[in-house]
Design a protein around this motif. Structure first.
Motif, PDB file in Angstrom:
ATOM      1  N   LEU A  80     -53.108  -5.050  18.206  1.00 40.70           N
ATOM      2  CA  LEU A  80     -53.706  -6.374  18.029  1.00 40.70           C
ATOM      3  C   LEU A  80     -53.087  -7.446  18.922  1.00 40.70           C
ATOM      4  O   LEU A  80     -53.766  -8.142  19.647  1.00 40.70           O
ATOM      5  CB  LEU A  80     -53.573  -6.816  16.565  1.00 40.70           C
ATOM      6  CG  LEU A  80     -54.056  -8.243  16.309  1.00 40.70           C
ATOM      7  CD1 LEU A  80     -55.570  -8.323  16.451  1.00 40.70           C
ATOM      8  CD2 LEU A  80     -53.633  -8.715  14.920  1.00 40.70           C
ATOM      9  N   ASP A  82     -51.007  -9.614  21.685  1.00 45.36           N
ATOM     10  CA  ASP A  82     -50.896  -9.537  23.146  1.00 45.36           C
ATOM     11  C   ASP A  82     -49.633  -8.792  23.568  1.00 45.36           C
ATOM     12  O   ASP A  82     -49.656  -7.983  24.488  1.00 45.36           O
ATOM     13  CB  ASP A  82     -50.835 -10.949  23.760  1.00 45.36           C
ATOM     14  CG  ASP A  82     -52.083 -11.755  23.465  1.00 45.36           C
ATOM     15  OD1 ASP A  82     -53.063 -11.176  22.942  1.00 45.36           O
ATOM     16  OD2 ASP A  82     -52.071 -12.973  23.742  1.00 45.36           O
ATOM     17  N   ARG A 128     -61.637  -7.776  14.450  1.00 49.06           N
ATOM     18  CA  ARG A 128     -60.653  -8.667  15.056  1.00 49.06           C
ATOM     19  C   ARG A 128     -59.864  -7.944  16.156  1.00 49.06           C
ATOM     20  O   ARG A 128     -59.636  -8.476  17.245  1.00 49.06           O
ATOM     21  CB  ARG A 128     -59.692  -9.137  13.951  1.00 49.06           C
ATOM     22  CG  ARG A 128     -58.594 -10.035  14.442  1.00 49.06           C
ATOM     23  CD  ARG A 128     -57.635 -10.352  13.321  1.00 49.06           C
ATOM     24  NE  ARG A 128     -56.552 -11.190  13.768  1.00 49.06           N
ATOM     25  CZ  ARG A 128     -55.427 -11.399  13.075  1.00 49.06           C
ATOM     26  NH1 ARG A 128     -55.274 -10.826  11.890  1.00 49.06           N
ATOM     27  NH2 ARG A 128     -54.485 -12.165  13.561  1.00 49.06           N
ATOM     28  N   ARG A 129     -59.467  -6.705  15.856  1.00 53.76           N
ATOM     29  CA  ARG A 129     -58.662  -5.958  16.813  1.00 53.76           C
ATOM     30  C   ARG A 129     -59.501  -5.567  18.033  1.00 53.76           C
ATOM     31  O   ARG A 129     -59.040  -5.665  19.173  1.00 53.76           O
ATOM     32  CB  ARG A 129     -58.054  -4.727  16.130  1.00 53.76           C
ATOM     33  CG  ARG A 129     -57.029  -4.007  16.952  1.00 53.76           C
ATOM     34  CD  ARG A 129     -56.079  -3.169  16.088  1.00 53.76           C
ATOM     35  NE  ARG A 129     -56.789  -2.423  15.062  1.00 53.76           N
ATOM     36  CZ  ARG A 129     -57.506  -1.327  15.300  1.00 53.76           C
ATOM     37  NH1 ARG A 129     -57.586  -0.853  16.518  1.00 53.76           N
ATOM     38  NH2 ARG A 129     -58.127  -0.706  14.313  1.00 53.76           N
ATOM     39  N   GLU A 131     -62.087  -7.125  19.234  1.00 57.58           N
ATOM     40  CA  GLU A 131     -62.327  -8.316  20.061  1.00 57.58           C
ATOM     41  C   GLU A 131     -61.072  -8.689  20.845  1.00 57.58           C
ATOM     42  O   GLU A 131     -61.140  -9.058  22.011  1.00 57.58           O
ATOM     43  CB  GLU A 131     -62.786  -9.488  19.181  1.00 57.58           C
ATOM     44  CG  GLU A 131     -64.147  -9.274  18.521  1.00 57.58           C
ATOM     45  CD  GLU A 131     -65.286  -9.144  19.541  1.00 57.58           C
ATOM     46  OE1 GLU A 131     -65.181  -9.748  20.628  1.00 57.58           O
ATOM     47  OE2 GLU A 131     -66.259  -8.417  19.264  1.00 57.58           O
ATOM     48  N   ALA A 132     -59.926  -8.574  20.198  1.00 56.58           N
ATOM     49  CA  ALA A 132     -58.670  -8.901  20.887  1.00 56.58           C
ATOM     50  C   ALA A 132     -58.424  -7.915  22.028  1.00 56.58           C
ATOM     51  O   ALA A 132     -58.030  -8.300  23.133  1.00 56.58           O
ATOM     52  CB  ALA A 132     -57.507  -8.866  19.900  1.00 56.58           C
ATOM     53  N   ARG A 134     -60.605  -6.272  23.763  1.00 58.40           N
ATOM     54  CA  ARG A 134     -61.514  -6.533  24.877  1.00 58.40           C
ATOM     55  C   ARG A 134     -61.046  -7.702  25.713  1.00 58.40           C
ATOM     56  O   ARG A 134     -61.084  -7.665  26.938  1.00 58.40           O
ATOM     57  CB  ARG A 134     -62.902  -6.839  24.348  1.00 58.40           C
ATOM     58  CG  ARG A 134     -63.566  -5.614  23.813  1.00 58.40           C
ATOM     59  CD  ARG A 134     -64.951  -5.997  23.431  1.00 58.40           C
ATOM     60  NE  ARG A 134     -65.794  -4.824  23.317  1.00 58.40           N
ATOM     61  CZ  ARG A 134     -67.038  -4.878  22.885  1.00 58.40           C
ATOM     62  NH1 ARG A 134     -67.558  -6.047  22.563  1.00 58.40           N
ATOM     63  NH2 ARG A 134     -67.748  -3.790  22.807  1.00 58.40           N
ATOM     64  N   LEU A 135     -60.616  -8.757  25.009  1.00 56.31           N
ATOM     65  CA  LEU A 135     -60.160  -9.936  25.751  1.00 56.31           C
ATOM     66  C   LEU A 135     -58.880  -9.627  26.521  1.00 56.31           C
ATOM     67  O   LEU A 135     -58.548 -10.303  27.481  1.00 56.31           O
ATOM     68  CB  LEU A 135     -59.959 -11.115  24.792  1.00 56.31           C
ATOM     69  CG  LEU A 135     -61.263 -11.644  24.161  1.00 56.31           C
ATOM     70  CD1 LEU A 135     -60.966 -12.629  23.045  1.00 56.31           C
ATOM     71  CD2 LEU A 135     -62.156 -12.292  25.227  1.00 56.31           C
ATOM     72  N   ASN A 136     -58.171  -8.571  26.087  1.00 54.48           N
ATOM     73  CA  ASN A 136     -56.980  -8.154  26.817  1.00 54.48           C
ATOM     74  C   ASN A 136     -57.298  -7.058  27.833  1.00 54.48           C
ATOM     75  O   ASN A 136     -56.396  -6.474  28.428  1.00 54.48           O
ATOM     76  CB  ASN A 136     -55.901  -7.647  25.853  1.00 54.48           C
ATOM     77  CG  ASN A 136     -55.029  -8.793  25.354  1.00 54.48           C
ATOM     78  OD1 ASN A 136     -54.705  -9.699  26.125  1.00 54.48           O
ATOM     79  ND2 ASN A 136     -54.671  -8.762  24.079  1.00 54.48           N
ATOM     80  N   GLY A 137     -58.561  -6.746  27.997  1.00 53.45           N
ATOM     81  CA  GLY A 137     -58.946  -5.750  28.987  1.00 53.45           C
ATOM     82  C   GLY A 137     -58.687  -4.322  28.567  1.00 53.45           C
ATOM     83  O   GLY A 137     -58.540  -3.426  29.398  1.00 53.45           O
TER      84      GLY A 137
END
Ligand SMILES: Cc1cc2nc3c(=O)[nH]c(=O)nc-3n(C[C@H](O)[C@H](O)[C@H](O)COP(=O)(O)OP(=O)(O)OC[C@H]3O[C@@H](n4cnc5c(N)ncnc54)[C@H](O)[C@@H]3O)c2cc1C
Lengths: 411, 918
Positions: A80, A82, A128-129, A131-132, A134-137
């Motif tokens: 989850l 960063d 939530r995980r 989406e997180a 994906r935003l972290n690639g």
């Protein structure tokens, strides 16, 4: 009865030479305490990335016979936060090239991982995980029950189950590898580079001068050291105790088990928190599974049987076809669990003692990543940015990286 | 047919039909699949995993490394040893090529667990176990005797005598005595497979497929005052070239087949041994009609045995060995001695000595030590509660075994001569064809490669070669591998030891361990006292912890969204009723009850007046919220604490742990009363009317019954507690009654509310209503990283109390960082999108498009609903520095879209709190 290709024939051959059995030298620039995956990977990257080879890896028993030999080899990076995602994804990228790097067939197989959701809250946490990630690639998808069944047809996605499967997160790049081969691959390369791997050599104490450790005391005599790099997993707290350094580490037994060899039935990895078990099918065909830690603290590598029984109930609940598979062997390792389920990496109050611990139930997947980043930390005497968030002093500042609620089953 | 008359304990009057590899065969009750196939001359059962070589039966029982089969009927079961499968009529099986196959359908058989307590558990009903059990039984102790084979006696199947009687007769007599003893449980076909601390042993009883409709297997969880391990010993093979060929067999296995099943496994037999025990097999097989020749690897052969051999025309050659075998699917000849002389045979029996079956001693950490005289690793040292006797302890001679197990009471057996045992791991030959682990196709050459690669530990060798990892877990190959490795390293075998023995001793079906914990019984299903009413009202349920909670009550044709909008409107417009009985309830009693609660809650509880209610938050040591709920002070020394539904047990554990470990001096007792009390929330502007109607003698006016107070009353003599607590912001009452009277009270409330259109509502509506008021749900709007301050609840954190759990952490720099994530509301600017819960929140870029990763995240959506009161969707979210960002518009990635939403305060409905008192 006769299959054209015997199923076990596919296993690769090992290299003919792995490592020397040297006598310890009187002194080394770097003494790595603990010859598990992390210690060996650190040794390899010290040599390969930093040209540091006057290094000893001290192992109290047989090489990589601790958690490295006992884990269930799940590799994924869909964490989850960063900070966690960064180190585990770095590791996963290294896994993707590790077989070539080590020149060793480590049976790394990217077969994907499904983390099942069984309750409304599981669904929220999963979305939530994803989406997180994906935003972290990081590759991640949220799948409904039908899509879960497409990827792993043997999962019970019907309503005829105590906690129906509501969906799952899916990371296609996740996978498994052969733990022993990984350890031996790292050991072989470290040995080739001239690093001494010393088995049956237990570190028992330290000789201290001011804020430095000058010598490590071992069951095979004193060894002078430049830097001490602790990679002792479940025994880290005991070692740091010798130095008067307190760590928020709790050592627990963690059990795992295998079935007999079975024809392929399970194409991926499935993990579930609510119906607590996780399962993969290894290359030879055995089902490999585990669950959570035993509740009590201890250093005996044995767990309690009700934990296994509960795991079996969960397995049969999620995979009804497993009913008549057989438990062949169960075992336990000693895992070092931190309050926030994230590792402790970096400096200690002693200037030349660096620690890498607290990976708890999930440090196998980190092996190349942490070896790489810890070697860098050792070489430069400052935390590599990937490990900086995991400093010991976060338990004083409160800057925790709490993966408890977030990571689901923490393997 | 190799069945011989006059031997075996099979019922020849009955015939069973079975199929193997598509061919029909017959068997008799008492046959195993192995014995039945061997009786028909079928020696090759399958092929090996790596090399595809033929595999057959090599052992008598669970130690067999070779004879693996797949069962197809009556129900598919993978990878069983033919030696352990009882033939039943209609059995369909086939050989396997190293992997088993699972059924495609669920197993409907039943499996049980059973808890057993006893003074003495004896494992093994061979001579040692029988005597030990009898001795304990005669002493009046509670005894459990388990033995893994279908019939008792262990190795006493043949020609031995005990107390001057034929062994089988003696066995029957002991068994009869045990059966008559009052405190003895004797179970055959029951394998003790795991031994854990404090005398805890797991034993699996196999009860047959669908036998009497009962359980197929039963997992006995035995707690024993003392565990007597009398599990015997396992014969060890000797490694030579092509030693994996069917027809090569342990000497004891051939003897066992003869005496148990009346099967003569070969007509032309060569026995290759370095141990006296194989002579018994040689003579027994000879007497059953085979021609037999003994090759003894020792230069000195046992004189007595040799004499008896001579009498029966069994030649004995000393100082020779077997170097290899010839044959295709079955052994045709042994290659003997340096010259590799061909000695024709169809059965080659091998004995390299015996390994004590000390697994159950090892499971609990018992050490094994090499005994050079025994040529084996044997138990060394004492363990609490554990005794090892007989062959398991390295005591092999029958007379000694009986004496060791029985003491003064021991039966007697004739003395036996003993010729020093030979230590022979392998004979000279091509290492690549010398199989050490037949189940894994692992050879001496594989061990040599491991050693050549630098490996010096048996654990490494095991992993490199896979020796000892198959279904038999190295029962025959493990010690052999240690011996061969030691030889190759030029080290004594005692310096290497063995690999660790781990449970289970033999494979156990998953389902047997799962027992009844499947389906609804996997985890208890908890329902409230009013569950039947909810079902009848058409409620849709959700799992919350173990509870089934009514989520909503759809009217015909309604989906959840419509039902929830209707339920919400009803509560805010008139009155609704919800079953809140699943809330955790803990009765906290004792003079120090207030002190304990002050330590555990962030706010003060000890100052609460009797008759009043206070909301409280509990944090972990890290200062993060971990539960919340209301606390009622029932008396000076008594509080009723409520917890969230899913966390009730955890909170009680938490309180007990602190009480027992840190503050044992506090005089407080904690009792869970969750199941005892039912609680109904009656909420909405008309709730006062409804409650007033049912409880006519209670003054429910605001003055007489203020917010956050409670009162006891009775209804038809039944005690009821009323409290003014609201989780919706509306005027509301909580009505509590014992679970027994709950359905009736619920019905009365519903009836009394009929004129106001009282509407039952579920958890979803409750969630929406509380979210509209900004009340967090712990575990949904929090995730263990959220402080009370982050939730905007600084008012619930005492500044006066000197200490409480979590306080120290609030002083850490990170706890006061203004960029911490804080609970806020989000209003999607399009006023139509319901944001998916769990969505991440990012800064809204100028172009409204999501940039490529990595994209910094500001927080996430914790709760999201459509609001009847607001006429639009809204959400709660944790956002970094959220309270300072009120008014800001942020982006929420949903699929390929980026949805804009505005940050706001958490209280969206009735911010001034005007509705609370009606
Ligand atoms: C049953 C089980 C299942 C697991 N499953 C997974 C999984 O699926 N995925 C995953 O990512 N992780 C998993 N893990 C966790 C993972 O195994 C560990 O986090 C990781 O192996 C720890 O790093 P390591 O390999 O260096 O540890 P270890 O292999 O334990 O290495 C530490 C070494 O230090 C040595 N040592 C200790 N004290 C001393 C001393 N005083 N002197 C010298 N040497 C010393 C020990 O003998 C040991 O060899 C699992 C663990 C267990 C036990």
């Amino acid at each position: 009865m006769n299959s054209p290709v015997p199923p076990g024939a596919a296993l690769p051959d090992h290299p003919d030479f792995l490592w020397r059995t040297p006598e310890p030298k009187p002194s080394y620039d770097v003494v790595i305490v603990g010859g598990g995956g992390h210690g060996l990977a650190t040794a390899h990257y010290l040599a390969q990335n930093h040209g540091i080879t006057n290094v000893a890896v001290l192992e109290r028993g047989w090489l990589a016979g601790g958690n490295m030999a006992r884990n269930t080899t799940l590799i994924r990076s869909n964490y989850l936060w960063d900070e966690s995602a960064a180190i585990y994804e770095h590791s996963l990228k290294l896994w993707e090239g590790l077989e070539d790097d080590l020149g060793y067939p480590i049976l790394f197989s990217q077969r994907g991982v499904l983390n099942l959701a069984h309750t409304e809250q599981d669904v929220r946490d999963s979305v939530r995980r994803v989406e997180a990630n994906r935003l972290n690639g990081i590759d991640a998808e949220w799948l409904g029950p039908d899509e879960v069944a497409k990827i792993c047809p043997i999962v019970n996605v019907s309503d005829d189950i105590r906690y129906p499967v509501q969906g799952a997160t899916y990371q296609p790049r996740a996978g498994i590898a052969k733990h022993d081969y990984v350890a031996w691959g790292f050991a072989r390369r470290a040995d080739e580079a001239g690093i001494d791997i010393i088995q049956d050599c237990e570190v028992t104490d330290f000789v201290v001068d001011g804020d430095r450790v000058t010598t490590v005391r071992t069951s095979r005599g004193d060894i002078a050291c430049g830097t001490v790099a602790l990679c002792a997993a479940g025994h880290t707290s005991v070692l740091l105790d010798r130095l008067g350094v307190r760590t928020p580490l709790q050592s627990h037994p963690l059990q795992a088990l295998v079935s007999e060899l079975l024809e392929p039935v399970h194409p991926t990895i499935v993990m579930s928190n609510a119906v607590h078990v996780y399962v993969s099918q290894a290359h030879k065909g055995e089902l490999v599974m585990g669950a959570g830690v035993d509740g009590y603290n201890g250093y005996g590598q044995r767990g309690a049987f009700h934990v296994i029984e509960r795991q079996m109930a969960a397995a049969v609940e999620l995979f009804p076809v497993f009913a008549r598979a057989h438990l062949l062997r169960s075992w336990a390792g000693i895992v070092d669990v931190t309050p926030d389920a994230s590792p402790i990496v970096g400096h200690t109050p002693y200037a030349n003692v660096l620690v890498n611990a607290g990976w708890g139930t999930g440090g196998f997947k980190a092996t190349p990543g942490i070896g790489w980043a810890f070697a860098d930390t050792v070489a430069h005497g400052r935390p590599h940015p990937l490990v900086a968030p995991f400093a010991l002093d976060r338990f004083v500042t409160g800057a925790l990286v709490d993966e408890h609620g977030a990571a689901g089953v923490a393997h | 047919m190799s069945r011989v008359d006059g031997y075996g304990r099979i019922d020849r009057t009955r015939t069973l039909a079975f199929t193997f590899d598509g061919v029909g065969y017959t068997a008799h009750p008492g046959d195993t699949l192995a014995s039945a196939l061997l009786a028909h001359g079928v020696t090759t059962l399958g092929t090996s995993i790596r090399l595809g070589r033929p595999r057959g039966v090599m052992g008598a029982w669970t130690e067999d490394p070779g004879g693996l089969v797949q069962i197809e009927e009556p129900f598919p079961e993978p990878m069983l040893l033919a030696t352990t499968v009882d033939v039943v009529d209609g059995l369909v099986a086939r050989g396997v090529a190293g992997q088993g196959r699972l059924a495609e359908v669920a197993d409907t058989a039943r499996y049980d667990h059973r808890h057993v307590h006893c003074d003495v558990l004896v494992v093994g009903a061979g001579p040692a176990g029988l005597v030990a059990a009898r001795t304990a039984a005669r002493a009046g102790l509670d005894v459990v005797l388990v033995d893994d084979r279908p019939t008792p006696g262990g190795t006493l199947t043949g020609t031995e005598t005990v107390d001057g009687r034929p062994a089988p007769e003696w066995v029957d007599a002991v068994v009869a005595e045990l059966a008559a003893a009052p405190h003895v449980t004797h179970l055959q076909a029951t394998t003790a497979f795991g031994h854990y601390d404090d005398g805890f042993v797991l034993a699996l009883e196999r009860r047959g497929e669908g036998s009497d409709g009962g359980a197929r297997a039963r997992d006995h969880r035995i707690r024993a005052g003392r565990v007597v391990v009398a599990a015997g010993a396992i014969e060890r093979p000797i490694v030579f070239e092509d030693d994996d060929r069917p027809g090569v067999m342990l000497a004891s296995a051939a003897r066992d087949l003869l005496h148990r099943h009346g099967v003569l496994a070969g007509r032309e037999v060569v026995v290759f041994t370095v141990d006296d025990s194989a002579y018994a097999a040689a003579l027994d097989l000879r007497q059953a009609g085979a021609s037999v020749r003994v090759l003894d690897g020792r230069s000195e052969v046992p004189p007595g045995w040799t004499r008896r051999c001579a009498e029966l025309d069994v030649p004995v050659e000393a100082g020779t060995d077997v170097r290899g075998t010839l044959g295709s699917d079955r052994v045709r000849a042994a290659l003997v001695g340096e010259s590799r002389r061909e000695v024709p045979c169809d059965l080659l029996l091998v004995s390299g000595g015996w390994n004590p079956t000390a697994h159950l001693f090892s499971h609990v950490g018992g050490p094994l030590r090499w005994d050079p005289e025994l040529v084996a690793f044997r138990p060394a040292g004492e363990l609490p509660r554990t005794t090892v006797v007989g062959a398991a302890n390295g005591t092999y001679a029958l007379a000694d075994v009986l004496r060791e197990a029985g003491g003064e009471d021991a039966p007697t057996a004739p003395p036996e001569e003993i010729t020093p045992r030979g230590m022979l791991w392998r004979t000279a030959g091509d290492p690549a064809r010398q199989f050490v682990d037949i189940a894994r196709d692992a050879t001496v050459a594989d061990i040599a490669r491991a050693v050549g690669a630098g490996m010096t530990s048996v654990e490494h060798v095991k992993r490199y070669t896979t020796i000892g990892t198959a279904h038999d877990q190295g029962k025959t190959s493990g010690v052999l591998a240690s011996g061969v490795t030691a030889e190759l390293l030029g080290r004594p075998v005692e310096s290497l030891g063995t690999t660790t023995f781990r449970p289970p001793f033999t494979p156990v079906p998953f389902a047997a361990l799962a027992g009844r914990d499947r389906g609804d019984l996997f985890d208890p299903v908890r329902t409230t006292a009013v569950h039947a009413w909810h079902v009848a009202a058409g409620a849709v349920f959700e799992d919350v912890g173990q509870w089934k909670r009514a989520r909503h009550y759809p009217a015909p044709g309604e989906d959840m969204a419509a039902a929830v909008l209707r339920e919400c409107a009803a509560v805010r417009g008139s009155v609704g009723i919800m079953d809140g009985s699943t809330l955790g309830k803990i009765d906290v009693r004792g003079p120090d009850a207030g002190v304990l609660l002050d330590h555990l809650y962030t706010n003060l509880m000890s100052t609460l007046k009797v008759g009043r209610v206070r909301y409280g938050v509990m944090c972990g040591n890290d200062g993060m919220v971990f539960d919340d709920g209301t606390v009622l002070r029932l008396a000076e020394d008594r509080f009723l604490v409520t917890t969230t539904t899913g966390n009730a047990a955890h909170v009680l554990d938490w309180m007990e742990e602190w009480l027992q470990t840190e503050w044992p001096h506090l005089r407080v007792r904690l009792t869970s009363v969750t199941e005892q009390w039912s609680i109904f929330a009656v909420a909405g502007p008309r709730s006062r009317d409804v409650v007033g109607r049912v409880f006519g003698d209670v003054d429910v006016s605001n003055d007489a019954f203020g917010f956050m107070t409670w009162q006891d009353t009775t209804l038809d003599g039944v005690p009821v507690r009323l409290a003014r607590i609201s989780f919706s912001g509306e005027l509301a009452f909580e009505v509590s009654v014992d679970a027994w009277h709950a359905p009736d009270l619920w019905a009365r409330l519903v009836a009394a509310g009929a004129e106001d259109g009282i509407t039952p509502y579920g958890t979803e509506t409750m969630h929406v209503l509380r979210a509209e008021k900004g009340y967090p749900i712990i575990g949904q709007d929090t995730d263990g990283t959220v402080t009370p301050h982050d939730l905007g609840m600084s008012w619930a954190v005492s500044k006066k109390k000197p200490d409480f759990v979590g306080k120290r952490s609030f002083a850490r720099p990170v706890a006061t960082d203004p960029q911490r994530k804080q609970l806020v509301s989000l209003l999607p600017t399009d006023a139509t999108t319901t944001l998916p819960e769990g969505s991440q929140i990012v800064a809204l870029p100028d172009d409204g498009r999501l940039p490529p990763p990595p994209v910094p995240m500001l927080g996430h959506v914790t709760s999201s609903y459509r609001s009847a009161a607001l006429g639009r969707p809204f959400a709660l979210a944790l956002v970094a520095g959220g309270r300072d960002r009120v008014g800001e518009v942020v982006g929420i990635p949903v699929g390929d879209m980026l949805i804009a939403a505005q940050i706001g305060g958490t209280v969206l409905v009735d911010p001034e709190g005007a509705r609370r008192d009606g």
